[in-house]
Design a protein around this motif. Structure first.
Motif, mmCIF file in Angstrom:
data_model
loop_
_atom_site.group_PDB
_atom_site.id
_atom_site.type_symbol
_atom_site.label_atom_id
_atom_site.label_comp_id
_atom_site.label_asym_id
_atom_site.label_seq_id
_atom_site.Cartn_x
_atom_site.Cartn_y
_atom_site.Cartn_z
ATOM 1 N N SER A 161 0.811 -1.222 0.000
ATOM 2 C CA SER A 161 0.000 0.000 0.000
ATOM 3 C C SER A 161 0.839 1.265 0.000
ATOM 4 O O SER A 161 0.522 2.234 -0.704
ATOM 5 C CB SER A 161 -0.933 0.005 1.218
ATOM 6 O OG SER A 161 -1.878 -1.025 1.138
ATOM 7 N N LEU A 185 -1.218 -4.063 3.446
ATOM 8 C CA LEU A 185 -0.746 -3.106 4.438
ATOM 9 C C LEU A 185 -0.204 -3.900 5.626
ATOM 10 O O LEU A 185 -0.978 -4.385 6.459
ATOM 11 C CB LEU A 185 -1.891 -2.192 4.875
ATOM 12 C CG LEU A 185 -1.568 -1.109 5.907
ATOM 13 C CD1 LEU A 185 -0.565 -0.106 5.335
ATOM 14 C CD2 LEU A 185 -2.850 -0.391 6.334
ATOM 15 N N ALA A 188 -1.195 -3.509 9.523
ATOM 16 C CA ALA A 188 -2.524 -3.966 9.911
ATOM 17 C C ALA A 188 -2.831 -5.373 9.421
ATOM 18 O O ALA A 188 -3.899 -5.916 9.719
ATOM 19 C CB ALA A 188 -3.583 -3.002 9.379
ATOM 20 N N ASN A 192 -6.304 -5.722 0.408
ATOM 21 C CA ASN A 192 -7.403 -5.018 -0.254
ATOM 22 C C ASN A 192 -7.318 -5.164 -1.763
ATOM 23 O O ASN A 192 -6.239 -5.397 -2.328
ATOM 24 C CB ASN A 192 -7.378 -3.519 0.075
ATOM 25 C CG ASN A 192 -8.179 -3.187 1.321
ATOM 26 O OD1 ASN A 192 -9.249 -3.734 1.553
ATOM 27 N ND2 ASN A 192 -7.651 -2.304 2.142
ATOM 28 N N GLU A 220 -10.214 1.878 -2.252
ATOM 29 C CA GLU A 220 -9.584 0.777 -1.529
ATOM 30 C C GLU A 220 -10.360 0.450 -0.259
ATOM 31 O O GLU A 220 -10.341 1.202 0.710
ATOM 32 C CB GLU A 220 -8.145 1.163 -1.168
ATOM 33 C CG GLU A 220 -7.377 0.136 -0.381
ATOM 34 C CD GLU A 220 -5.976 0.616 -0.045
ATOM 35 O OE1 GLU A 220 -5.223 -0.190 0.508
ATOM 36 O OE2 GLU A 220 -5.648 1.784 -0.322
ATOM 37 N N LEU A 223 -12.433 3.121 1.248
ATOM 38 C CA LEU A 223 -11.732 4.390 1.394
ATOM 39 C C LEU A 223 -11.265 4.878 0.025
ATOM 40 O O LEU A 223 -10.931 4.074 -0.845
ATOM 41 C CB LEU A 223 -10.520 4.244 2.319
ATOM 42 C CG LEU A 223 -10.804 3.782 3.749
ATOM 43 C CD1 LEU A 223 -9.499 3.553 4.493
ATOM 44 C CD2 LEU A 223 -11.660 4.798 4.489
ATOM 45 N N THR A 225 -8.580 7.476 -1.897
ATOM 46 C CA THR A 225 -7.445 8.393 -1.930
ATOM 47 C C THR A 225 -7.420 9.066 -3.292
ATOM 48 O O THR A 225 -7.648 8.407 -4.313
ATOM 49 C CB THR A 225 -6.125 7.641 -1.681
ATOM 50 O OG1 THR A 225 -6.119 7.126 -0.343
ATOM 51 C CG2 THR A 225 -4.920 8.539 -1.871
ATOM 52 N N ASP A 242 -5.034 11.641 1.455
ATOM 53 C CA ASP A 242 -5.031 10.282 1.971
ATOM 54 C C ASP A 242 -6.437 9.862 2.411
ATOM 55 O O ASP A 242 -7.098 10.572 3.179
ATOM 56 C CB ASP A 242 -4.065 10.191 3.150
ATOM 57 C CG ASP A 242 -3.797 8.758 3.572
ATOM 58 O OD1 ASP A 242 -4.736 8.094 4.041
ATOM 59 O OD2 ASP A 242 -2.643 8.315 3.441
ATOM 60 N N GLY A 243 -6.895 8.720 1.923
ATOM 61 C CA GLY A 243 -8.243 8.258 2.247
ATOM 62 C C GLY A 243 -8.402 7.797 3.678
ATOM 63 O O GLY A 243 -9.519 7.765 4.194
ATOM 64 N N ARG A 244 -7.286 7.454 4.357
ATOM 65 C CA ARG A 244 -7.395 6.955 5.725
ATOM 66 C C ARG A 244 -7.506 8.077 6.740
ATOM 67 O O ARG A 244 -8.380 8.079 7.595
ATOM 68 C CB ARG A 244 -6.202 6.053 6.043
ATOM 69 C CG ARG A 244 -6.270 4.696 5.367
ATOM 70 C CD ARG A 244 -5.171 3.753 5.828
ATOM 71 N NE ARG A 244 -5.444 2.401 5.347
ATOM 72 C CZ ARG A 244 -5.147 1.980 4.137
ATOM 73 N NH1 ARG A 244 -4.562 2.797 3.279
ATOM 74 N NH2 ARG A 244 -5.442 0.739 3.767
ATOM 75 N N ASN A 245 -6.582 9.035 6.669
ATOM 76 C CA ASN A 245 -6.600 10.105 7.688
ATOM 77 C C ASN A 245 -7.081 11.449 7.136
ATOM 78 O O ASN A 245 -7.140 12.429 7.863
ATOM 79 C CB ASN A 245 -5.225 10.266 8.330
ATOM 80 C CG ASN A 245 -4.133 10.521 7.294
ATOM 81 O OD1 ASN A 245 -4.380 11.132 6.261
ATOM 82 N ND2 ASN A 245 -2.924 10.050 7.564
ATOM 83 N N ARG A 246 -7.369 11.488 5.827
ATOM 84 C CA ARG A 246 -7.873 12.685 5.136
ATOM 85 C C ARG A 246 -6.897 13.854 5.197
ATOM 86 O O ARG A 246 -7.280 15.014 5.006
ATOM 87 C CB ARG A 246 -9.246 13.086 5.691
ATOM 88 C CG ARG A 246 -10.320 12.030 5.405
ATOM 89 C CD ARG A 246 -11.702 12.525 5.762
ATOM 90 N NE ARG A 246 -11.874 12.652 7.209
ATOM 91 C CZ ARG A 246 -12.911 13.227 7.787
ATOM 92 N NH1 ARG A 246 -13.862 13.762 7.052
ATOM 93 N NH2 ARG A 246 -12.993 13.290 9.113
#
Length: 258
Positions: A161, A185, A188, A192, A220, A223, A225, A242-246
């Motif tokens: 990732s 990833l 974690a 995906n 993904e 999420l 990105t 970033d799609g995870r933490n924006r």
């Protein structure tokens, strides 16, 4: 007997025709929805040079300055004398430091290994990942210095990732381009399926200058990105959200390497 064979042949022909018709209908439906049908995943040769570096300015979801991120790409050779790239990402933001180095084959950018070290006032944690065909062997060390091991089964064509913002630059991006790939990833243990889509073109200004860019979406696991990749070689990454933490990353300085 001949009639039976003829009947079977006709049935197969009808099923084949039905399958083709269904495929055409699905492609048309995707196009009508503004989502082009994905094509087979094929990477071009790396557009970057040894020593290339991106330095980004990071702002958080509220638009406040959060820190910096640096990507460095270095050429190398593995033990089998195959050309490789080392893709290193270093982030220093809001009191946290994270360094991850992923070694990938130059042909197709499949990962061979990665090592992540994340630290803050509470201590340091690490993740060591070794890719062995259809599996990844992980060694995780917590801030309390507790070590655990894990093996995760992954598709043999998986990419890591953390490398996506860089290796997407080697795809044949164009209007209505779309493809799919598998990602992993390690921190974690998360696998995906990612859809990559060019959703538009934009001229934008960032601290490093003004660029004409493709706007690329990475969908993904629920999420999204968004990347802005310059349209001219070597196709630097100009900006991404970033799609995870924006968080938003804007290019502050770019060095093409040698």
């Amino acid at each position: 007997m001949r009639e039976a064979i003829t009947g079977i042949t006709q049935t197969r022909t009808m099923r084949g025709g039905l399958f083709v018709a269904l495929s055409v209908w699905l492609a048309g439906l995707l196009a009508a929805c503004g989502q082009p049908a994905p094509v087979a995943l094929v990477f071009n040769a790396a557009p970057w040079q040894d020593g290339e570096e991106h330095v980004f300015r990071i702002t958080d979801v509220e638009g406040k300055y959060a820190g910096t991120a640096t990507y460095t790409l270095t050429a190398g050779i593995n033990d089998q004398e195959q050309p490789m790239w080392s893709i290193r990402r270093f982030i220093e933001a809001q009191g946290d430091r994270e360094a991850i180095t992923v070694k990938v084959l130059a042909a197709g950018f499949r990962p061979q290994s990665s090592f992540m070290e994340r630290s803050n006032a509470a201590g340091t944690e690490t993740v060591d990942a070794q890719y062995n065909g259809p599996a990844v062997d992980l060694v995780l060390t917590t801030r309390a210095n507790v070590m655990t091991t894990q093996r995760v089964e992954v598709p043999s064509d998986v990419r890591e990732s953390a490398t996506l913002p860089m290796i997407v630059r080697a795809l044949p991006l164009a209007r209505n381009y779309a493809t799919r790939l598998n990602t992993f990833l390690p921190v974690a243990g998360l696998l995906n399926r990612v859809t990559v889509r060019v959703v538009g073109e934009e001229r934008l200004s960032v601290p490093a200058g003004a660029y004409d860019a493709w706007v690329v979406m990475l969908d993904e696991g629920g999420l999204t990105t968004r990347l802005w990749i310059a349209k001219e070689a070597p196709y630097p990454l100009v900006k991404y959200v970033d799609g995870r933490n924006r968080a938003t990353f804007e290019l502050e300085r770019y060095s093409p390497g040698e």
